[in-house]
Design an enzyme around this catalytic site. Sequence first.
Site, PDB file in Angstrom:
ATOM      1  N   ASP A  10       0.843  -1.146  -0.105  1.00 27.73           N
ATOM      2  CA  ASP A  10       0.251  -0.241  -0.299  1.00 27.73           C
ATOM      3  C   ASP A  10       0.734   1.264   0.224  1.00 27.73           C
ATOM      4  O   ASP A  10       1.708   1.211   0.121  1.00 27.73           O
ATOM      5  CB  ASP A  10      -0.952  -0.209   0.673  1.00 27.73           C
ATOM      6  N   HIS A  30      -3.876   5.481   3.724  1.00 28.83           N
ATOM      7  CA  HIS A  30      -4.327   4.956   2.641  1.00 28.83           C
ATOM      8  C   HIS A  30      -4.030   3.411   4.012  1.00 28.83           C
ATOM      9  O   HIS A  30      -4.539   2.762   4.480  1.00 28.83           O
ATOM     10  CB  HIS A  30      -4.478   4.322   1.962  1.00 28.83           C
ATOM     11  N   ASN A  68     -13.156  -0.007  -6.968  1.00 26.08           N
ATOM     12  CA  ASN A  68     -14.686   0.453  -6.286  1.00 26.08           C
ATOM     13  C   ASN A  68     -15.273   2.142  -8.125  1.00 26.08           C
ATOM     14  O   ASN A  68     -14.692   2.206  -9.193  1.00 26.08           O
ATOM     15  CB  ASN A  68     -14.471   1.897  -5.733  1.00 26.08           C
ATOM     16  N   SER A 109     -11.217  -1.196  -1.114  1.00 25.20           N
ATOM     17  CA  SER A 109     -10.171  -0.836  -0.541  1.00 25.20           C
ATOM     18  C   SER A 109      -9.870  -0.936   1.133  1.00 25.20           C
ATOM     19  O   SER A 109      -9.116  -1.563   1.697  1.00 25.20           O
ATOM     20  CB  SER A 109      -9.108   0.248  -0.298  1.00 25.20           C
TER      21      SER A 109
END
Length: 395
Positions: A81, A110, A200, A267
């Site tokens: 990530d 994130h 998404n 996520s």
Amino acid sequence: MVGRMLVTVLVLAAVAAPPALAEATKATEVAETRAGTAAPVKCNPKRGTTSIGESWAQRRLSLPEVWELTKGAGVTVAVVDSGVDTRHPQLRRTRSIDLTATGTRDCLGHGTAVAGIIAAAEMKGVPFTGVAPRARLISIKQTSDGTGDVGRLAAAIVRAAELGADVINVSVQASDQADLRNAVTYALAMDAVVVAAAGNVQKEDGTPAPAYPAAYEGVLSVGAAGPDGARADSSNAVTPVSVLAPGRNVTSTWAGRAYREDLEGTSFAAPYVAGVVALVRARHPGLDNVRVRRRVELTADGGAGAGTGAGMVNPLLAVSAILPSEQVALAPRQAAPLPGNAVRPAPPEDSRAISISLWVALGALVVGVLVTVAGIAVPMGRRRGWQPGSVENQT
């Protein structure tokens, strides 16, 4: 409803990353960097909060019941990530590796949120804990600005597998490329369970396309769901989905030693499943990655419609269910053959003894007949005075 609580975050010293290591993939060699020695980069993640309440997701997934069986100890989870803020008191045990040459610090927040959902440590007075709070975390930073590079993403997955990660979480959606496909194949061959976000979609995006690496065969693909268990509208239904997990109004750790309660998207659904996989691998260490993935899918709550897969992940069943497919019936072990001298051979035939026995039997039979005849004839002779019998002629 549990009331909101003020979380006091302790100030911790910055934790340096491990010593530099040579990149072991065909991508450009990038050294692991220590905090403070990388190239300058704008690092201004969105501000979080220190006031959080109990997460609906933790209630929905009944995590305290699962923790009575396992908390994921002994399992290593790699977070591919944007890095992890290891200054956060619930993530300070995280090992950090940077592949971007910008330092290990999380400048987006994130990666810190993803890591927290997976394995944020238990902390007194804090109403939030990761799914597998005793699992080990490895942060592999593959982006610093949210865009990233597919080649670097592939290199990060390979690095995670080489480091022995039991679970690799990839909350990234990318296009299908050979490097990425090969990296996933390599990780699966190393017996890692690869968990990826299904992606998404927004109305303005037009026709959605499958997200990778989630769409690759063998990957545990995760869609997002709300508190009612239904798939979120933003969760990509074109990507083949294995299971759903909480992906709306999600609570987790955040960069700057803070928290967020408004996280949305696949996520943040994927790390819930990565945490469940860590629990399963800790509870059932003998299962390979294929059977772990099947166990998570088979024990889910059941899907309804496109993009729901097997439905909402069920951590308690995933950890405790007895699956017939895992109960292999074994044939009883064949007894070992007896040794050659275990049974004595039959003695040779004694013809002389047999002959004598036959004559004895014959003699006994003759004697028996004579005795019988004598028993009849003697009394009759005595009655006639031993005179011969007469025969009368009848004409």
